[in-house]
Enzyme design. Structure first.
Site, PDB file in Angstrom:
ATOM      1  N   GLY B  45      20.900   9.053 -26.660  1.00 34.86           N
ATOM      2  CA  GLY B  45      20.728   7.601 -26.702  1.00 34.86           C
ATOM      3  C   GLY B  45      19.360   7.218 -26.187  1.00 34.86           C
ATOM      4  O   GLY B  45      18.394   7.971 -26.315  1.00 34.86           O
ATOM      5  N   SER B  46      19.306   6.046 -25.557  1.00 33.53           N
ATOM      6  CA  SER B  46      18.018   5.485 -25.144  1.00 33.53           C
ATOM      7  C   SER B  46      17.501   6.144 -23.874  1.00 33.53           C
ATOM      8  O   SER B  46      18.261   6.749 -23.115  1.00 33.53           O
ATOM      9  CB  SER B  46      18.175   3.988 -24.877  1.00 33.53           C
ATOM     10  OG  SER B  46      18.951   3.802 -23.707  1.00 33.53           O
ATOM     11  N   GLY B  49      19.257   4.490 -20.747  1.00 27.82           N
ATOM     12  CA  GLY B  49      20.601   4.996 -20.466  1.00 27.82           C
ATOM     13  C   GLY B  49      20.586   6.432 -19.971  1.00 27.82           C
ATOM     14  O   GLY B  49      21.210   6.768 -18.963  1.00 27.82           O
ATOM     15  N   GLY B  50      19.849   7.282 -20.664  1.00 25.78           N
ATOM     16  CA  GLY B  50      19.843   8.714 -20.338  1.00 25.78           C
ATOM     17  C   GLY B  50      19.240   8.993 -18.975  1.00 25.78           C
ATOM     18  O   GLY B  50      19.742   9.831 -18.219  1.00 25.78           O
ATOM     19  N   GLU B  69      19.362  13.464 -24.191  1.00 27.25           N
ATOM     20  CA  GLU B  69      18.391  13.561 -25.277  1.00 27.25           C
ATOM     21  C   GLU B  69      18.054  12.119 -25.605  1.00 27.25           C
ATOM     22  O   GLU B  69      18.915  11.350 -26.033  1.00 27.25           O
ATOM     23  CB  GLU B  69      19.040  14.304 -26.430  1.00 27.25           C
ATOM     24  CG  GLU B  69      18.079  14.636 -27.535  1.00 27.25           C
ATOM     25  CD  GLU B  69      18.592  14.103 -28.838  1.00 27.25           C
ATOM     26  OE1 GLU B  69      18.054  13.061 -29.257  1.00 27.25           O
ATOM     27  OE2 GLU B  69      19.513  14.689 -29.424  1.00 27.25           O
ATOM     28  N   CYS B 106      16.718  11.078 -34.571  1.00 27.31           N
ATOM     29  CA  CYS B 106      15.942  11.247 -33.336  1.00 27.31           C
ATOM     30  C   CYS B 106      14.684  12.053 -33.610  1.00 27.31           C
ATOM     31  O   CYS B 106      13.787  12.115 -32.777  1.00 27.31           O
ATOM     32  CB  CYS B 106      16.768  11.891 -32.232  1.00 27.31           C
ATOM     33  SG  CYS B 106      17.865  13.163 -32.810  1.00 27.31           S
ATOM     34  N   GLU B 197       8.477   5.082 -28.801  1.00 28.10           N
ATOM     35  CA  GLU B 197       9.301   5.094 -29.995  1.00 28.10           C
ATOM     36  C   GLU B 197       9.744   3.678 -30.347  1.00 28.10           C
ATOM     37  O   GLU B 197      10.162   2.915 -29.474  1.00 28.10           O
ATOM     38  CB  GLU B 197      10.550   5.954 -29.739  1.00 28.10           C
ATOM     39  CG  GLU B 197      11.450   6.039 -30.957  1.00 28.10           C
ATOM     40  CD  GLU B 197      12.708   6.887 -30.714  1.00 28.10           C
ATOM     41  OE1 GLU B 197      12.999   7.211 -29.548  1.00 28.10           O
ATOM     42  OE2 GLU B 197      13.379   7.206 -31.710  1.00 28.10           O
TER      43      GLU B 197
END
Lengths: 333, 333
Positions: B45-46, B49-50, B69, B106, B197
């Protein structure tokens, strides 16, 4: 450090590939771990030091891996049939292991669990006499010896802890004093201090009421570099719950031996669940220790001539490689 | 989740081995990551969050590994000889890769570096026309689409960024708008926002003055899942400084292809240096992905009958094993 500097010169490695820095505080370590050029950290030492480096590394803008190996109590579990067969031989073996290197091996057996009864009494009496005969010896430095003396005194004052044997010889303040004490599983389960490593030649024998209490004690142990099981094949098979509990907490599981020998070989795993280390997936000893400082990279659709020799189609190094899911030394055609 | 529940039943795995929890905030994730029974965490995810899960896991009394990731810009480097040979074919290939899955892979190529000149102009013109012809399409959910629209607008407003091409078709608020923009390496090096990104079908082509400026740009890129090099074998060999810089930042390095295909195979590495992931040593795709949730244990001096079949002397499974430093399928005698 002098020996490593000589080896670096002998192997014609770049000057500066190794440096040895001194410092009384954690400040030198902090500077090294938080520097943006630092990409990974290996450490052997105390929980306080190793955990602090780990925390600093994870608080960086770019976190980096820290492999702290922070010590271990290395519990030993004595199963009854084996103990009834050879209580005295096991006691002799452990008198040596507990005091090897003045008890400073990170795989020093600091906790021994057995089931109450006459065989455990025989083991304890023999172990006590063995420890009495071991001479005190200098520890790594005076600070470590001071810390050992304090911790040993505190341990012997804990409720329900009784001395089994200690060296009969006079020790200086720089020396470790070989010591074995005992307590009950009830006291062990109630007192977290008794779970902690006392760095030096000190071990605690925990007397369990029965196999169920031994299982409860095993499940209460924190992460360890090693665990050891003394037992016959039949009784190990019969105690699979204890075996499973011990497997869950350690990186190396020894049967009918001592944990203190750490061979440098491919099958070695010198690591274990937290708090023994900060990363149970890597070893600090053996060929795989290199993997702490490497990371994988996949090269896709590269011209054969530009690949490293290990990956060239012709396999010029003649090494084993996995090609289309099969191990082979054949060239790729 | 429904498909996985069916697979779990079909494979007769224990009920409860898989659960799918919903939640608008990070609170559900926090509860899961900080629960004492949780031993490892995988996440896709983002970055926000990660990284948050990673921090919570490391702040536990017993830290646990988190494999987040967190996305990647997947830079592509166009070397001049290759570009002069096939600028239009490369542009067509990338128009497809940039918009595949509405740019939500991704491994979506979000940055393309080339050296100023007529070949890069040809590439840009063709890529712009290609992107104009791609229809908008629904993104994973409305929140992602909203975030894409905002980031795309912000990106196009950055100093020195010019639109190259965008879809000629009308898009709803739930859809991603295929878009390519361009800027100079000078603007890229000065503006960290341009390194980030933009999750969706948006890519930025960075025009470098010469190979030295391309090298400087490569060295300024953060950690990535993939990097791609478009070049002839001769010019890749001649640009080993650029190759080395790109190797240092990525987990998979593609030559003359697109990063968007991620094959599930043994040689796959879907990972990369921070901030692409929180642990560059592990992959989220391919057989080795299992290693995220395993740890080694050494069994020393075990009775043969109690060893797992993989380790029994007779090698009943007939598998490859390393015995005394040699790979073999032979039994140990």
């Amino acid at each position: 450090a002098d020996a490593i500097h000589k080896a670096v010169a002998h192997c014609e490695l770049p000057a500066g590939v190794f440096a040895h820095l001194h410092g009384q505080s954690h400040e030198v370590g902090k500077q090294l771990v938080t520097h943006r050029y630092t990409k990974a950290v290996g450490f052997t030492g105390s929980y306080g030091g190793g955990k602090q480096l780990f925390d600093w590394a994870n608080q960086r803008d770019e976190p980096i891996p820290v492999f702290s190996e922070m010590g271990s109590v290395n519990p030993v579990f004595l199963l009854p049939e084996k103990l009834s067969q050879s209580a005295e031989a096991i006691a002799d073996m452990y008198a040596g292991s507990i005091t090897l290197g003045v008890g400073q091996f990170c795989t020093n057996p600091g906790l021994v669990f057995g089931i109450k009864g006459k065989d455990l009494d025989t083991f304890l009496a023999r172990l006590g006499r063995g420890i009495e005969a071991v001479a005190p010896a200098n520890m790594l430095h005076e600070g470590i010896a001071k810390s050992f003396h304090e911790s040993r005194a505190k341990a012997l004052q804990q409720d329900g802890v009784n001395l089994v044997g200690t060296t009969t010889m006079e020790a200086t303040t720089a020396q470790g004093i070989p010591t074995v004490a005992t307590t009950t599983a009830k006291h062990f389960l109630a007192n977290p201090f008794l779970h902690k490593e006392i760095f030096g030649p000190y071990s605690l024998v925990v007397q369990c009421h029965d196999a169920d209490e031994m299982l409860a004690a095993a499940r209460h142990c924190e992460g360890q570099l090693t665990s050891t099981l003394m037992g016959t094949a039949a009784e190990i098979a019969a105690h699979d719950d204890v075996v499973e509990a011990i497997k869950n907490i350690c990186g190396r599981l020894i049967v009918n031996g001592v944990p203190t020998g750490v061979e440098v070989c491919l099958s070695q795993h010198h690591g274990g669940p937290f708090p023994a280390t900060t990363d149970a997936r890597f070893t600090a000893v053996g060929a795989d220790a290199l993997k702490r400082f490497a990371r994988p990279i996949a090269l896709q659709n590269w011209p054969d001539s530009l690949l490293p020799d290990e990956l060239k189609n012709a396999n010029p190094l003649g090494i084993w490689r996995t090609v289309n899911n099969e191990l082979t030394k054949e060239p790729v055609v």
